[in-house]
Design a protein around this motif. Structure first.
Motif, PDB file in Angstrom:
ATOM      1  N   GLY A   1       0.703  -1.310  -0.086  1.00  0.00           N
ATOM      2  CA  GLY A   1      -0.099  -0.178   0.086  1.00  0.00           C
ATOM      3  C   GLY A   1       0.931   1.202  -0.068  1.00  0.00           C
ATOM      4  O   GLY A   1       1.619   1.191   0.764  1.00  0.00           O
TER       5      GLY A   1
ATOM      6  N   THR B   1      -7.306   3.262   4.941  1.00  0.00           N
ATOM      7  CA  THR B   1      -6.927   4.385   4.099  1.00  0.00           C
ATOM      8  C   THR B   1      -7.108   5.737   4.886  1.00  0.00           C
ATOM      9  O   THR B   1      -7.789   5.773   5.750  1.00  0.00           O
ATOM     10  CB  THR B   1      -7.498   4.285   2.743  1.00  0.00           C
TER      11      THR B   1
ATOM     12  N   SER C   1     -16.715  -2.027   0.822  1.00  0.00           N
ATOM     13  CA  SER C   1     -16.107  -0.683   1.423  1.00  0.00           C
ATOM     14  C   SER C   1     -17.142  -0.319   2.516  1.00  0.00           C
ATOM     15  O   SER C   1     -18.219  -0.025   2.185  1.00  0.00           O
ATOM     16  CB  SER C   1     -15.624  -0.043   0.507  1.00  0.00           C
TER      17      SER C   1
ATOM     18  N   GLU D   1       1.467   5.528  -0.599  1.00  0.00           N
ATOM     19  CA  GLU D   1       1.114   7.081  -0.506  1.00  0.00           C
ATOM     20  C   GLU D   1       0.333   7.727  -1.636  1.00  0.00           C
ATOM     21  O   GLU D   1      -0.603   8.358  -1.455  1.00  0.00           O
ATOM     22  CB  GLU D   1       2.166   7.953   0.131  1.00  0.00           C
TER      23      GLU D   1
ATOM     24  N   GLU E   1      -4.533   7.200   0.883  1.00  0.00           N
ATOM     25  CA  GLU E   1      -3.081   6.647   1.204  1.00  0.00           C
ATOM     26  C   GLU E   1      -3.190   5.525   1.714  1.00  0.00           C
ATOM     27  O   GLU E   1      -4.121   5.609   2.670  1.00  0.00           O
ATOM     28  CB  GLU E   1      -1.986   7.535   1.598  1.00  0.00           C
ATOM     29  N   VAL E   2      -2.721   4.615   1.752  1.00  0.00           N
ATOM     30  CA  VAL E   2      -3.047   3.180   2.467  1.00  0.00           C
ATOM     31  C   VAL E   2      -2.050   3.138   3.596  1.00  0.00           C
ATOM     32  O   VAL E   2      -1.097   3.167   3.453  1.00  0.00           O
ATOM     33  CB  VAL E   2      -2.678   1.972   1.336  1.00  0.00           C
TER      34      VAL E   2
ATOM     35  N   SER F   1      -7.650  -3.285   3.676  1.00  0.00           N
ATOM     36  CA  SER F   1      -7.165  -2.205   3.552  1.00  0.00           C
ATOM     37  C   SER F   1      -7.765  -1.104   4.350  1.00  0.00           C
ATOM     38  O   SER F   1      -9.055  -0.974   4.418  1.00  0.00           O
ATOM     39  CB  SER F   1      -6.699  -1.624   2.197  1.00  0.00           C
TER      40      SER F   1
ATOM     41  N   HIS G   1      -9.278   9.476   9.089  1.00  0.00           N
ATOM     42  CA  HIS G   1      -8.040   8.598   8.796  1.00  0.00           C
ATOM     43  C   HIS G   1      -7.959   7.189   9.619  1.00  0.00           C
ATOM     44  O   HIS G   1      -8.082   7.241  10.656  1.00  0.00           O
ATOM     45  CB  HIS G   1      -6.624   9.238   9.027  1.00  0.00           C
TER      46      HIS G   1
ATOM     47  N   TYR H   1      -2.176   6.505  -3.229  1.00  0.00           N
ATOM     48  CA  TYR H   1      -3.409   5.821  -2.988  1.00  0.00           C
ATOM     49  C   TYR H   1      -3.743   4.408  -3.915  1.00  0.00           C
ATOM     50  O   TYR H   1      -4.733   3.838  -3.959  1.00  0.00           O
ATOM     51  CB  TYR H   1      -4.591   6.889  -3.754  1.00  0.00           C
TER      52      TYR H   1
ATOM     53  N   SER I   1      -6.814   2.557  -4.308  1.00  0.00           N
ATOM     54  CA  SER I   1      -7.535   2.005  -2.858  1.00  0.00           C
ATOM     55  C   SER I   1      -8.644   2.574  -2.719  1.00  0.00           C
ATOM     56  O   SER I   1      -9.485   2.125  -2.139  1.00  0.00           O
ATOM     57  CB  SER I   1      -6.312   2.579  -1.719  1.00  0.00           C
TER      58      SER I   1
END
Length: 184
Positions: A33, A85, A103, A35, A68-69, A83, A112, A37, A64
């Motif tokens: 993962g 994110t 999701s 930054e 960012e992951v 994941s 976050h 995305y 993702s």
């Protein structure tokens, strides 16, 4: 013995750090993962010793979804990975097709999702957030079963204790807390 290296490309003129990695159950793929995305999948071939510099290209790359992951983890049955994110989503991905299964996000002004952990029976996923909350997601019902503010500062690590209903959380508030999650 060193096996393989992949150097990341820049993202918007700056370094594109890998924030999270996990292996598939069969250890054939490493999931990374970034930054930027993106989630990138790398295959470790059985003849890895024959690889040359530059041969380490992702076999799959996808967005993702919302940031960012920060964290990745494969399920113990090997059927999915999760994941967390920067946009606050917990996303579940199929490890055979690499397609998104579902999701969910919690409603928050500071969304976050900084960390996640999957229970050893793959029934629950705990996600830690930078607004001091932890949410517990039921993977079968695809919903949040509980959420609570459990620290006074950002949560940066959550981990289920294997084969138990115990969850450990840690935070920038300099504390580690242990929770017994009882089903009601």
């Amino acid at each position: 013995t060193f096996i393989l290296q992949c150097t990341n490309v820049e993202y918007e003129g700056k370094a594109n750090h890998v924030r999270a990695i996990t292996w598939t159950k069969d250890s054939k793929y490493v999931i990374c993962g970034y930054e930027d995305y993106k989630i990138r999948i790398f295959e470790l071939p059985s003849d890895f010793h024959k690889l040359e510099e530059g041969d380490s290209k992702p076999v799959k790359e996808f967005d993702s979804g919302d940031g960012e992951v920060f964290q990745l983890q494969c399920s113990s049955d090997g059927k999915f990975f999760a994941s967390a994110t920067g946009g606050g989503a917990l996303t579940i991905w199929n490890t055979e097709t690499w397609e998104k299964l579902w999701s969910l996000s919690r409603k928050s002004d500071k969304p976050h999702a900084t960390s996640l952990t999957i229970s050893s029976d793959d029934k629950y996923i705990a996600v830690g957030y930078n607004d001091n909350y932890v949410a517990i997601f039921d993977t079968k019902q695809r919903k949040i079963t509980c959420e609570a503010q459990v620290h006074t500062m950002d949560i940066f690590a959550v981990k289920f204790v294997p084969t138990t209903s115990t969850l450990v959380t840690s935070s920038l508030d300099k504390s580690i807390k242990i929770w017994d999650l009882k089903e009601s």
